[in-house]
Design a protein around this motif. Structure first.
Motif, PDB file in Angstrom:
ATOM      1  N   LYS A  45       3.732   6.928  -1.264  1.00  0.00           N
ATOM      2  CA  LYS A  45       4.507   7.358  -0.100  1.00  0.00           C
ATOM      3  C   LYS A  45       5.872   6.664  -0.019  1.00  0.00           C
ATOM      4  O   LYS A  45       6.711   7.041   0.806  1.00  0.00           O
ATOM      5  N   SER A  89       0.254   4.053  -2.802  1.00  0.00           N
ATOM      6  CA  SER A  89      -0.223   5.371  -2.375  1.00  0.00           C
ATOM      7  C   SER A  89       0.778   6.483  -2.690  1.00  0.00           C
ATOM      8  O   SER A  89       0.497   7.654  -2.441  1.00  0.00           O
ATOM      9  N   HIS A 149       0.828  -1.212   0.000  1.00  0.00           N
ATOM     10  CA  HIS A 149       0.000   0.000   0.000  1.00  0.00           C
ATOM     11  C   HIS A 149       0.864   1.265   0.000  1.00  0.00           C
ATOM     12  O   HIS A 149       0.492   2.269  -0.621  1.00  0.00           O
ATOM     13  N   THR A 150       2.004   1.234   0.701  1.00  0.00           N
ATOM     14  CA  THR A 150       2.848   2.432   0.751  1.00  0.00           C
ATOM     15  C   THR A 150       3.351   2.811  -0.635  1.00  0.00           C
ATOM     16  O   THR A 150       3.487   4.001  -0.948  1.00  0.00           O
TER      17      THR A 150
END
Length: 334
Positions: free
Chosen positions: A161, A159, A155-156
């Protein structure tokens, strides 16, 4: 005084491809585990970081808990980045991690999705960044399903990030399982950060094979065994050294007479090569191309300069390698 990077910063450093990815890392990277926290001197930290960059170190490695106090290394680096290094952000690889204790309660450490994602958000605020280049799971969580932690890492990246993800201190078996999960998710594992030195060779027992088979890079932390593979402990334990301090990972009990005999013998070999013991140790860690980068720590600029000078002599004769093995395997060296 406004910092301007040296025009010669890429002339000395060697850059190695990280596994089968498109990313290259400097052969020597700078870690901010110690000496960059809130209890340390800002100007010394700034001098070390800017000098490292001038010498071609483009990779700076942090974690949420680095300090002390926890979080303060990221804050210090964020201040230096804003003041001096913002124009060079795209020339840098900045990494951080989540896994160790950061705040009270059941969500403040380990590998749950809640902790991992919250921790990265906090790290980005301290660093003053929109993204980090590499985000690590700092240690395996014995209770959280591995799938949950890997989904959080995935997910990082999705997203925006983090650009890449890594693992630290995962076993060969855990890494194999994580690689399979991440491959299924479509976010490949870029890198593994294990401890590795002449005095700590656990990764040779299977992990290096897993990384090589899967095209994953590696960056070795503690390649100088927390200072044991330098000239600091050749003649005992100096007052004020890390080993002399209470409640540290490097205790007096680890620097036994047998270990001292070994490091003195290694120091003699280093001298015959025209190197310091630290330079020999870094060259050995990087031998054969299996390690992408050696992650050094420092308390002063001169240590960084000495360590980078190791890159001028990284080749070993077969006789030298055999001598090292003999020293490491022999209980009593005179």
């Amino acid at each position: 005084m406004v910092y301007v990077a040296s025009d010669e910063r890429y002339e000395v450093m060697r850059y190695n491809r990280c596994g089968k990815s498109g990313l290259k890392l400097p052969a020597i990277s700078l870690g901010l585990w110690h000496n960059f926290g809130g209890i340390d001197t800002y100007e010394n930290g700034r001098d070390m970081i800017t000098r490292a960059f001038d010498l071609g170190i483009t990779h700076f490695d942090l974690a949420n808990n680095y300090g002390p106090p926890a979080g303060s290394a990221e804050e210090l680096f964020g201040k230096i980045l804003a003041r001096d290094l913002t124009p060079y952000r795209d020339e840098m690889v900045i990494s951080t991690k989540a896994g160790y204790y950061m705040w009270p309660g059941p969500y403040g450490e380990w590998g749950s999705r809640k902790y991992v994602l919250s921790s990265l958000d906090q790290s980005l605020k301290r660093l003053g960044l929109e993204y980090v280049d590499i985000f690590y799971s700092h240690r395996p969580d014995p209770e959280t399903p591995l799938e949950e932690t890997m989904l959080a890492l995935d997910h990082t990246v999705r997203s925006g990030k983090a650009l890449y993800i890594g693992l630290s201190s995962y076993s060969a078996e855990q890494t194999t399982e994580a690689v399979a999960i991440l491959k299924e998710l479509g976010t490949p594992l870029l890198i593994h950060q294990p401890s590795y030195s002449m005095l700590d060779r656990w990764i040779e027992g299977g992990l290096q094979d897993v990384l090589e088979e899967n095209g994953i890079g590696s960056i070795a932390f503690m390649p100088l065994a927390q200072g044991m593979l330098t000239n600091k402990y050749l003649n005992g334990i100096p007052e004020g050294s890390r080993a002399a301090k209470p409640a540290t990972a490097l205790s007096e009990s680890r620097i036994t007479p047998e270990v001292q005999r070994k490091i003195r013998a290694l120091n003699q070999l280093a001298a015959s090569r025209g190197q310091s013991l630290a330079q020999l140790s870094l060259a050995w860690t990087l031998r054969g191309g299996k390690i992408t980068s050696a992650l050094i720590g420092a308390s002063r600029v001169s240590q960084i300069e000495e360590n980078i000078a190791a890159l001028t002599h990284t080749e070993f004769t077969q006789e030298e390698l055999e001598r090292i093995e003999t020293i490491l395997k022999t209980e009593n060296i005179d």
